[in-house]
Each structure stands twice: as C-alpha cells, then as structure tokens.
Design a protein around this motif. Structure first.
Motif, short mmCIF file in Angstrom:
data_model
loop_
_atom_site.label_atom_id
_atom_site.label_comp_id
_atom_site.label_asym_id
_atom_site.label_seq_id
_atom_site.Cartn_x
_atom_site.Cartn_y
_atom_site.Cartn_z
N ALA A 79 0.83 -1.21 0.00
CA ALA A 79 0.00 0.00 0.00
C ALA A 79 0.86 1.26 0.00
O ALA A 79 0.57 2.22 -0.72
N GLU B 177 2.40 1.72 -3.44
CA GLU B 177 1.47 2.16 -4.48
C GLU B 177 0.97 3.58 -4.27
O GLU B 177 0.70 4.30 -5.24
N THR B 178 0.85 4.02 -3.03
CA THR B 178 0.37 5.38 -2.76
C THR B 178 1.49 6.39 -2.62
O THR B 178 1.27 7.60 -2.74
N ARG B 179 2.70 5.89 -2.31
CA ARG B 179 3.85 6.76 -2.04
C ARG B 179 3.56 7.73 -0.89
O ARG B 179 4.07 8.85 -0.85
N ASN B 180 2.72 7.27 0.04
CA ASN B 180 2.32 8.15 1.14
C ASN B 180 1.80 7.28 2.29
O ASN B 180 0.91 6.46 2.09
N ARG C 87 -2.08 8.00 3.15
CA ARG C 87 -3.03 7.39 2.21
C ARG C 87 -2.98 5.87 2.30
O ARG C 87 -4.01 5.20 2.16
N ALA C 88 -1.79 5.32 2.55
CA ALA C 88 -1.68 3.86 2.70
C ALA C 88 -2.47 3.40 3.92
O ALA C 88 -3.15 2.37 3.89
N GLU D 297 -5.06 4.89 5.26
CA GLU D 297 -6.47 5.01 4.94
C GLU D 297 -6.94 3.83 4.10
O GLU D 297 -8.03 3.28 4.32
N ARG D 298 -6.12 3.43 3.14
CA ARG D 298 -6.48 2.29 2.30
C ARG D 298 -6.59 1.01 3.12
O ARG D 298 -7.46 0.17 2.85
N ARG E 186 7.43 13.17 0.11
CA ARG E 186 6.99 11.94 -0.50
C ARG E 186 7.80 10.76 -0.01
O ARG E 186 8.79 10.94 0.71
#
Length: 296
Positions: free
Chosen positions: A11, A14-17, A20-21, A23-24, A54
């Motif tokens: 995650a 793929e999100t580079r964050n 956000r990872a 949250e996913r 990032r």
C-alpha cells in the motif's frame, strides 16, 4: 513477518504516502508506520526512503514489494480455491477495458457476472491496450478487453479475438464530406485531424494506415478520451478516424456528427486477454460467462 505487513508495504509502495496507505488499509498511520518499521528491522534493510514531501522505494524495497505482491496473490488464491472447492466463487476480479470497447457491453457483462457470483469483488480499470496487457503480465489485472491494429496480437498473455472492425471518418455535420458515400485516405490527408495520443495502440491504427498508403497527415489535437475527440469534431476543429462499431451509437445520438466510410481505412481487432498463469476461480468464472478460455 506476516501477510498484513506485506499488505502495508504494498500500500505504501502504491500510494507513495503513509497517510493514504493507512487510509487504504483502514488503520491509523502510527500503527502502519510501526509495522513497516518492524518489518524493516526484521529484514535488516530500508524499504522506503522518506522525505517531508513523498516516499520512494529503495532498491531493496522494489525487490521486496514485487515478491510481496506475489505472496499476497498466492494467499488470496488459496482462499479462493478453497471456496471454489465447495462450489462458491469468491475473491477478486480485476478487469481492464479500453475506452472504445464495442465488442462487449461491459456494464451488462459485469451485471450478469455479479448476478451469478455475488461474492466476487470486481474492480474495473480503463487504460491503453499496451498498459492493460502489461498489467495482466504483472498480475495487477486478471482480464482485459483490448483493441489493436489488424495483424497485431497482445504479447505475453492468453487472448481470443472478439471482433474485427473497420474505422470510419467522423466529421462535423456541416463538413464538406459529411454527405459523401465513401472516401479514401488520399481524399482526407489534407484535413486537420483529432486523434489519440501518439504512441498509443489507438493512435497506431490510423498512423499505420496512412504510413502504408505513403501519406502524411496533420494531427493538431491529441486527446485521451473519446468525449473530447468528438467534442472537437462537433465544433468543426478537425476530423477523426474511429472504430465504426464504437462510434455509430455516438453519432446516432449526436446530430452534430456525421460518419463516412473509408475505402482503405484502418482495421482493428478487439481481444479478450488474460494471464498465461492458471486463472483464478473468479477469472475462470468470467471466462465461462464470456464463453472463452480454458474450461473447468
């Protein structure tokens, strides 16, 4: 190390964050960061290079995430195969589709598939034919609907041809050629063209036809979506060559567009493609719905 740590690492990759990872993955950022840090300690390497703006994968991270994806796919497959042994199809089905698909009514197909297999989580992604085929090879997609110039086939995947189609000239209703019975590429080479982005399979279909005829045309407007292409045509800013099966319904609903057959125009083949590896139960079920591919 466990599968959850692998999911967290994928995650983040793929999100580079990290936010956000998290949250996913439906966890707090602190929990995810703690698990990633523990994974890096266990492996003895840094998986991610972090900055204030990032997150980037290290070389070790690239190698780990590639194998982590395989491990997660294998785990998901094991669960799906166990369910399939009891007659229930579960798991995930990732479907890729080009924006000009015409051989299959994708929304109707997905509705029919869901009615038969409600426990499968279906994901849909649009893109270019070459991108979607590459995603199948990487294991990111299970199947995809592609369109390629006649004579070309998707590489590195299993595939079956669904339909053969020819392009037509799309012009504004008031264009000088709007009432023509048929044109040739030589008749229209001086027109200003609207087309897909250079280098894409959708663009290659027209480029190859003009090159084979020894003709050069001007593409003034490049677009990634059909709505923009037809919008520019309707405003009289250019003309385009588009697959007939796809564009006929659009022209029927838009009196501002006219279609003209092209005697020596491009031809396209639409394909259904899937991985060369043994398909998952969810993929086999979709192939069965389509009447294609290996039988169970």
């Amino acid at each position: 190390m466990d599968l959850q740590q692998m999911r967290y690492a994928v995650a983040v990759a793929e999100t580079r964050n990290f936010t956000r990872a998290a949250e996913r993955c439906y966890v707090t950022q602190s929990s995810l960061s703690h698990r990633i840090a523990g994974l890096e300690r266990e492996l003895g390497v840094r998986l991610f290079a972090r900055s204030s703006r990032r997150v980037e994968l290290t070389d070790a991270g690239e190698a780990f995430v590639a194998r982590a994806r395989e491990a997660l796919a294998a785990a998901d497959r094991a669960v799906a195969d166990a369910a399939a042994a009891t007659g229930v199809v579960r798991g995930r089905l990732a479907v890729g589709v080009i924006v000009t698909t015409a051989a299959v009514d994708v929304p109707e197909l997905l509705q029919r598939y869901r009615a038969r297999h409600p426990e499968v989580r279906v994901l849909l992604r649009s893109g270019r034919s070459d991108e979607l085929a590459a995603a199948i090879r990487r294991g990111e997609l299970d199947i995809a609907f592609l369109g390629l110039p006649e004579g070309e086939r998707p590489t590195g995947v299993e595939c079956v041809a669904l339909d053969h189609d020819e392009h037509v000239l799309v012009v504004a209703a008031g264009h000088r050629l709007a009432g023509a019975e048929r044109v040739t590429l030589a008749d229209i080479t001086g027109e200003t063209f609207v087309d897909f982005v250079a280098g894409t399979p959708a663009r290659a279909q027209s480029d190859q036809a003009f090159a084979a005829a020894g003709l050069v045309r001007e593409v003034a407007y490049e677009a990634g979506v059909v709505e923009l292409i037809t919008g520019l045509i309707g405003r009289g800013l250019g003309v385009a060559l588009l697959p007939s099966a796809f564009v006929r319904p659009l022209a029927a609903a838009d009196p501002g567009l006219a279609l003209v057959p092209v005697a020596d125009g491009p031809h396209r083949v639409e394909y259904l493609a899937w991985s060369r590896f043994p398909p998952s139960p969810a993929t086999r079920a979709m192939l069965d719905v389509l009447g294609a591919g290996p039988r169970t």
